[in-house]
Write a protein that holds these residues in place. Structure first.
Motif, PDB file in Angstrom:
ATOM      1  N   ARG A 193       0.819  -1.218   0.000  1.00  0.00           N
ATOM      2  CA  ARG A 193       0.000   0.000   0.000  1.00  0.00           C
ATOM      3  C   ARG A 193       0.851   1.267   0.000  1.00  0.00           C
ATOM      4  O   ARG A 193       0.426   2.305  -0.491  1.00  0.00           O
ATOM      5  N   GLY A 194       2.055   1.178   0.534  1.00  0.00           N
ATOM      6  CA  GLY A 194       2.942   2.341   0.584  1.00  0.00           C
ATOM      7  C   GLY A 194       3.715   2.599  -0.694  1.00  0.00           C
ATOM      8  O   GLY A 194       4.357   3.643  -0.840  1.00  0.00           O
ATOM      9  N   LEU A 195       3.661   1.673  -1.644  1.00  0.00           N
ATOM     10  CA  LEU A 195       4.416   1.831  -2.886  1.00  0.00           C
ATOM     11  C   LEU A 195       3.702   2.768  -3.860  1.00  0.00           C
ATOM     12  O   LEU A 195       2.491   2.652  -4.064  1.00  0.00           O
ATOM     13  N   PRO A 196       4.440   3.661  -4.519  1.00  0.00           N
ATOM     14  CA  PRO A 196       3.817   4.534  -5.523  1.00  0.00           C
ATOM     15  C   PRO A 196       3.098   3.745  -6.622  1.00  0.00           C
ATOM     16  O   PRO A 196       2.038   4.170  -7.086  1.00  0.00           O
ATOM     17  N   CYS A 197       3.647   2.602  -7.037  1.00  0.00           N
ATOM     18  CA  CYS A 197       2.998   1.834  -8.110  1.00  0.00           C
ATOM     19  C   CYS A 197       1.625   1.324  -7.676  1.00  0.00           C
ATOM     20  O   CYS A 197       0.728   1.174  -8.514  1.00  0.00           O
ATOM     21  N   TYR A 198       1.421   1.087  -6.383  1.00  0.00           N
ATOM     22  CA  TYR A 198       0.096   0.703  -5.889  1.00  0.00           C
ATOM     23  C   TYR A 198      -0.801   1.932  -5.787  1.00  0.00           C
ATOM     24  O   TYR A 198      -1.954   1.919  -6.221  1.00  0.00           O
ATOM     25  N   GLN A 199      -0.281   2.987  -5.211  1.00  0.00           N
ATOM     26  CA  GLN A 199      -1.076   4.197  -5.003  1.00  0.00           C
ATOM     27  C   GLN A 199      -1.572   4.779  -6.319  1.00  0.00           C
ATOM     28  O   GLN A 199      -2.680   5.293  -6.396  1.00  0.00           O
ATOM     29  N   GLU A 200      -0.763   4.681  -7.372  1.00  0.00           N
ATOM     30  CA  GLU A 200      -1.129   5.252  -8.666  1.00  0.00           C
ATOM     31  C   GLU A 200      -1.971   4.304  -9.524  1.00  0.00           C
ATOM     32  O   GLU A 200      -2.580   4.734 -10.500  1.00  0.00           O
ATOM     33  N   ALA A 201      -2.009   3.034  -9.171  1.00  0.00           N
ATOM     34  CA  ALA A 201      -2.733   2.041  -9.976  1.00  0.00           C
ATOM     35  C   ALA A 201      -4.242   2.251  -9.876  1.00  0.00           C
ATOM     36  O   ALA A 201      -4.768   2.617  -8.826  1.00  0.00           O
ATOM     37  N   ASP A 202      -4.919   1.996 -11.006  1.00  0.00           N
ATOM     38  CA  ASP A 202      -6.379   2.015 -10.979  1.00  0.00           C
ATOM     39  C   ASP A 202      -6.952   0.607 -11.161  1.00  0.00           C
ATOM     40  O   ASP A 202      -8.149   0.402 -11.058  1.00  0.00           O
ATOM     41  N   LEU A 203      -6.061  -0.356 -11.415  1.00  0.00           N
ATOM     42  CA  LEU A 203      -6.452  -1.754 -11.582  1.00  0.00           C
ATOM     43  C   LEU A 203      -5.390  -2.635 -10.939  1.00  0.00           C
ATOM     44  O   LEU A 203      -4.205  -2.512 -11.258  1.00  0.00           O
ATOM     45  N   ILE A 204      -5.817  -3.499 -10.037  1.00  0.00           N
ATOM     46  CA  ILE A 204      -4.912  -4.411  -9.345  1.00  0.00           C
ATOM     47  C   ILE A 204      -5.195  -5.835  -9.824  1.00  0.00           C
ATOM     48  O   ILE A 204      -6.293  -6.345  -9.618  1.00  0.00           O
ATOM     49  N   PHE A 205      -4.212  -6.444 -10.474  1.00  0.00           N
ATOM     50  CA  PHE A 205      -4.287  -7.859 -10.806  1.00  0.00           C
ATOM     51  C   PHE A 205      -3.742  -8.584  -9.575  1.00  0.00           C
ATOM     52  O   PHE A 205      -2.541  -8.554  -9.318  1.00  0.00           O
ATOM     53  N   ALA A 206      -4.621  -9.200  -8.819  1.00  0.00           N
ATOM     54  CA  ALA A 206      -4.233  -9.859  -7.573  1.00  0.00           C
ATOM     55  C   ALA A 206      -4.400 -11.368  -7.736  1.00  0.00           C
ATOM     56  O   ALA A 206      -4.585 -11.870  -8.841  1.00  0.00           O
ATOM     57  N   TYR A 207      -4.335 -12.083  -6.646  1.00  0.00           N
ATOM     58  CA  TYR A 207      -4.619 -13.515  -6.631  1.00  0.00           C
ATOM     59  C   TYR A 207      -5.286 -13.842  -5.312  1.00  0.00           C
ATOM     60  O   TYR A 207      -5.183 -13.085  -4.344  1.00  0.00           O
ATOM     61  N   LEU A 208      -5.982 -14.945  -5.279  1.00  0.00           N
ATOM     62  CA  LEU A 208      -6.616 -15.429  -4.052  1.00  0.00           C
ATOM     63  C   LEU A 208      -5.755 -16.579  -3.543  1.00  0.00           C
ATOM     64  O   LEU A 208      -5.603 -17.598  -4.215  1.00  0.00           O
ATOM     65  N   ALA A 209      -5.151 -16.393  -2.391  1.00  0.00           N
ATOM     66  CA  ALA A 209      -4.102 -17.278  -1.872  1.00  0.00           C
ATOM     67  C   ALA A 209      -4.523 -18.733  -1.750  1.00  0.00           C
ATOM     68  O   ALA A 209      -5.669 -19.059  -1.464  1.00  0.00           O
ATOM     69  N   MET A 210      -3.542 -19.601  -1.964  1.00  0.00           N
ATOM     70  CA  MET A 210      -3.692 -21.040  -1.781  1.00  0.00           C
ATOM     71  C   MET A 210      -2.495 -21.579  -1.005  1.00  0.00           C
ATOM     72  O   MET A 210      -1.458 -20.925  -0.949  1.00  0.00           O
ATOM     73  N   LYS A 211      -2.640 -22.712  -0.397  1.00  0.00           N
ATOM     74  CA  LYS A 211      -1.543 -23.491   0.192  1.00  0.00           C
ATOM     75  C   LYS A 211      -0.442 -22.664   0.851  1.00  0.00           C
ATOM     76  O   LYS A 211       0.727 -22.781   0.502  1.00  0.00           O
ATOM     77  N   GLY A 212      -0.788 -21.817   1.776  1.00  0.00           N
ATOM     78  CA  GLY A 212       0.210 -21.083   2.540  1.00  0.00           C
ATOM     79  C   GLY A 212       0.758 -19.836   1.881  1.00  0.00           C
ATOM     80  O   GLY A 212       1.701 -19.240   2.391  1.00  0.00           O
ATOM     81  N   GLU A 213       0.217 -19.412   0.745  1.00  0.00           N
ATOM     82  CA  GLU A 213       0.697 -18.195   0.083  1.00  0.00           C
ATOM     83  C   GLU A 213       0.352 -16.961   0.918  1.00  0.00           C
ATOM     84  O   GLU A 213      -0.510 -17.006   1.798  1.00  0.00           O
ATOM     85  N   VAL A 214       1.005 -15.866   0.585  1.00  0.00           N
ATOM     86  CA  VAL A 214       0.704 -14.581   1.214  1.00  0.00           C
ATOM     87  C   VAL A 214      -0.758 -14.245   0.942  1.00  0.00           C
ATOM     88  O   VAL A 214      -1.218 -14.299  -0.199  1.00  0.00           O
ATOM     89  N   LEU A 215      -1.476 -13.897   1.996  1.00  0.00           N
ATOM     90  CA  LEU A 215      -2.891 -13.526   1.881  1.00  0.00           C
ATOM     91  C   LEU A 215      -3.009 -12.075   1.422  1.00  0.00           C
ATOM     92  O   LEU A 215      -2.451 -11.181   2.048  1.00  0.00           O
ATOM     93  N   LEU A 216      -3.754 -11.853   0.354  1.00  0.00           N
ATOM     94  CA  LEU A 216      -3.941 -10.496  -0.176  1.00  0.00           C
ATOM     95  C   LEU A 216      -5.349  -9.964   0.051  1.00  0.00           C
ATOM     96  O   LEU A 216      -5.669  -8.869  -0.421  1.00  0.00           O
ATOM     97  N   ASP A 217      -6.196 -10.690   0.760  1.00  0.00           N
ATOM     98  CA  ASP A 217      -7.584 -10.259   0.944  1.00  0.00           C
ATOM     99  C   ASP A 217      -7.672  -8.843   1.514  1.00  0.00           C
ATOM    100  O   ASP A 217      -8.488  -8.034   1.072  1.00  0.00           O
ATOM    101  N   GLU A 218      -6.811  -8.527   2.486  1.00  0.00           N
ATOM    102  CA  GLU A 218      -6.808  -7.190   3.094  1.00  0.00           C
ATOM    103  C   GLU A 218      -6.462  -6.123   2.050  1.00  0.00           C
ATOM    104  O   GLU A 218      -7.070  -5.053   2.010  1.00  0.00           O
ATOM    105  N   LEU A 219      -5.501  -6.418   1.187  1.00  0.00           N
ATOM    106  CA  LEU A 219      -5.098  -5.474   0.144  1.00  0.00           C
ATOM    107  C   LEU A 219      -6.213  -5.305  -0.891  1.00  0.00           C
ATOM    108  O   LEU A 219      -6.467  -4.201  -1.365  1.00  0.00           O
ATOM    109  N   ILE A 220      -6.886  -6.391  -1.216  1.00  0.00           N
ATOM    110  CA  ILE A 220      -8.002  -6.340  -2.160  1.00  0.00           C
ATOM    111  C   ILE A 220      -9.111  -5.449  -1.602  1.00  0.00           C
ATOM    112  O   ILE A 220      -9.666  -4.604  -2.316  1.00  0.00           O
ATOM    113  N   GLU A 221      -9.420  -5.604  -0.323  1.00  0.00           N
ATOM    114  CA  GLU A 221     -10.449  -4.760   0.306  1.00  0.00           C
ATOM    115  C   GLU A 221     -10.027  -3.298   0.293  1.00  0.00           C
ATOM    116  O   GLU A 221     -10.849  -2.409   0.062  1.00  0.00           O
TER     117      GLU A 221
END
Length: 171
Positions: A25-53
């Motif tokens: 969230r602190g990165l300029p590339c995130y702050q300036e983005a209008d579209l986030i290609f994310a993923y929904l975590a599996m098998k112990g991956e980093v959880l991005l649900d908070e970032l998606i929200e």
């Protein structure tokens, strides 16, 4: 690496994921983005649900992958109620809404990364094939600290991340 990720207790996984999402969230590339290609975590991956929200709250569009055969496509996700278990039990979007954005940011998971930002995935080549067809201007690898090595095996077709974010550093 998969075993080490799976060995993380859920509380530790959530806390490390929270710190990674905070860094992103602190990165300029995130702050300036209008579209986030994310993923929904599996098998112990980093959880991005908070970032998606957070992206939804900031009026950013979010797209997540859906696998069909040997290909992967990304579709808009407007709520977590629009997902169900799909390929290998991974949460996938139910509806196939196309996405658009002028300033996208592409987040990619991995089993391991190195300091040259090379990525080892799960071996299916889904991300490499997708990014070959649909190049992303900024590709951000997402991993836990213990997934970073001085060197990982890589092939000529493996797509390299522009940046890699862990809970304690930006590579």
């Amino acid at each position: 690496m998969k075993g080490r990720r799976a060995a993380l207790c859920e509380q530790e996984r959530r806390e490390k994921s929270r710190r990674i999402c905070e860094r992103i969230r602190g990165l300029p590339c995130y702050q300036e983005a209008d579209l986030i290609f994310a993923y929904l975590a599996m098998k112990g991956e980093v959880l991005l649900d908070e970032l998606i929200e957070d992206a939804w709250a900031g009026k950013k569009a979010v797209a997540v992958p859906k696998v069909s055969g040997r290909e992967m496509e990304f579709y808009r996700l407007d709520t977590f109620k629009e997902v169900k278990a799909g390929f290998q039990g991974i949460r996938e979007p139910v509806k196939k809404h196309p996405v658009q954005g002028m300033r996208p940011l592409f987040l990619m998971p991995g089993v391991a990364f190195d300091r040259e930002r090379r990525r080892v995935g799960h071996g299916g080549g889904y991300y490499d094939r997708y990014l070959e067809r649909c190049p992303a201007p900024v590709k951000l690898g997402v991993a836990f600290d213990f997934q970073i090595f001085s060197q990982v095996p890589a092939e000529w077709f493996d797509v390299r991340a522009d940046l890699v974010v862990t809970e304690s550093e930006l590579i």
